[in-house]
Design a protein around this motif. Structure first.
Motif, PDB file in Angstrom:
ATOM      1  N   LEU A 149       0.490   5.825  -0.825  1.00  0.00           N
ATOM      2  CA  LEU A 149       0.167   6.039  -2.237  1.00  0.00           C
ATOM      3  C   LEU A 149       0.283   4.763  -3.067  1.00  0.00           C
ATOM      4  CD1 LEU A 149       2.059   9.429  -2.679  1.00  0.00           C
ATOM      5  CD2 LEU A 149      -0.382   9.069  -2.194  1.00  0.00           C
ATOM      6  N   SER A 150       0.471   3.627  -2.413  1.00  0.00           N
ATOM      7  CA  SER A 150       0.702   2.370  -3.127  1.00  0.00           C
ATOM      8  C   SER A 150      -0.602   1.686  -3.524  1.00  0.00           C
ATOM      9  CB  SER A 150       1.521   1.416  -2.256  1.00  0.00           C
ATOM     10  OG  SER A 150       0.724   0.908  -1.202  1.00  0.00           O
ATOM     11  N   GLU A 151      -0.482   0.736  -4.458  1.00  0.00           N
ATOM     12  CA  GLU A 151      -1.630  -0.074  -4.866  1.00  0.00           C
ATOM     13  C   GLU A 151      -2.170  -0.885  -3.689  1.00  0.00           C
ATOM     14  OE1 GLU A 151      -0.688  -2.560  -8.192  1.00  0.00           O
ATOM     15  OE2 GLU A 151       0.125  -0.870  -9.336  1.00  0.00           O
ATOM     16  N   ARG A 152      -1.260  -1.369  -2.843  1.00  0.00           N
ATOM     17  CA  ARG A 152      -1.682  -2.184  -1.700  1.00  0.00           C
ATOM     18  C   ARG A 152      -2.522  -1.362  -0.723  1.00  0.00           C
ATOM     19  NH1 ARG A 152      -0.536  -7.206   0.045  1.00  0.00           N
ATOM     20  NH2 ARG A 152       1.039  -7.521  -1.522  1.00  0.00           N
ATOM     21  N   ALA A 153      -2.169  -0.092  -0.533  1.00  0.00           N
ATOM     22  CA  ALA A 153      -2.951   0.769   0.364  1.00  0.00           C
ATOM     23  C   ALA A 153      -4.359   0.969  -0.179  1.00  0.00           C
ATOM     24  CB  ALA A 153      -2.253   2.098   0.565  1.00  0.00           C
ATOM     25  N   GLU A 154      -4.493   0.968  -1.500  1.00  0.00           N
ATOM     26  CA  GLU A 154      -5.811   1.124  -2.109  1.00  0.00           C
ATOM     27  C   GLU A 154      -6.704  -0.088  -1.864  1.00  0.00           C
ATOM     28  OE1 GLU A 154      -5.355   2.094  -6.237  1.00  0.00           O
ATOM     29  OE2 GLU A 154      -4.138   3.857  -5.796  1.00  0.00           O
ATOM     30  N   LYS A 178      11.696   2.554   3.222  1.00  0.00           N
ATOM     31  CA  LYS A 178      11.282   3.136   1.941  1.00  0.00           C
ATOM     32  C   LYS A 178       9.853   2.688   1.602  1.00  0.00           C
ATOM     33  CE  LYS A 178      11.831   4.731  -2.376  1.00  0.00           C
ATOM     34  NZ  LYS A 178      10.884   5.780  -2.631  1.00  0.00           N
ATOM     35  N   ALA A 179       9.558   1.415   1.782  1.00  0.00           N
ATOM     36  CA  ALA A 179       8.219   0.907   1.498  1.00  0.00           C
ATOM     37  C   ALA A 179       7.180   1.579   2.402  1.00  0.00           C
ATOM     38  CB  ALA A 179       8.181  -0.613   1.670  1.00  0.00           C
ATOM     39  N   MET A 180       7.547   1.829   3.642  1.00  0.00           N
ATOM     40  CA  MET A 180       6.638   2.511   4.570  1.00  0.00           C
ATOM     41  C   MET A 180       6.355   3.932   4.083  1.00  0.00           C
ATOM     42  SD  MET A 180       7.173   3.249   8.597  1.00  0.00           S
ATOM     43  CE  MET A 180       6.399   4.663   9.328  1.00  0.00           C
TER      44      MET A 180
END
Length: 114
Positions: free
Chosen positions: A78-83, A71-73
């Motif tokens: 679109l996550s904050e961490r990807a930013e 699910k996290a993958m």
């Protein structure tokens, strides 16, 4: 940094990729699932090691981690961490993540979600 999946089996990565995977997965555990979370993350959180371990968790905790990791993958792009990382690194993180899930599917505790 290392995710120990079973005896003699695991996956290693740079600290940044490892952090993306384990911290995004960690956030999905619910209050009543803290026993599983603590069992898996104890080496990292309590012992200061550079790994988490699925080696000795039961089938339920193993598959719960798998479910949340998957699910996290799915949500990572679109996550904050990807930013926080460069866009060019996102595919590499996702590839590493897919490898963790692949290795987990090879473990005898893995059960296909219903």
């Amino acid at each position: 940094m290392y995710i120990s999946i079973g005896e003699g089996t695991g996956w290693s990565a740079s600290g940044g990729v490892f952090d993306c995977i384990v911290e995004a997965t960690r956030k999905l555990f619910k209050d009543d699932e803290q026993f599983c979370l603590k069992s898996i993350y104890a080496p990292l959180d309590e012992q200061g090691q550079s790994f988490i371990s699925l080696d000795y968790v039961d089938e339920n905790c193993f598959n719960l981690f798998y479910l949340y990791c998957e699910k996290a993958m799915e949500d990572f792009s679109l996550s904050e961490r990807a930013e926080l990382i460069t866009e060019a690194r996102v595919p590499g993180v996702l590839f590493g993540w897919s490898e963790v899930l692949r290795v987990m599917r090879e473990d005898p505790r893995y059960r296909e979600p219903l």
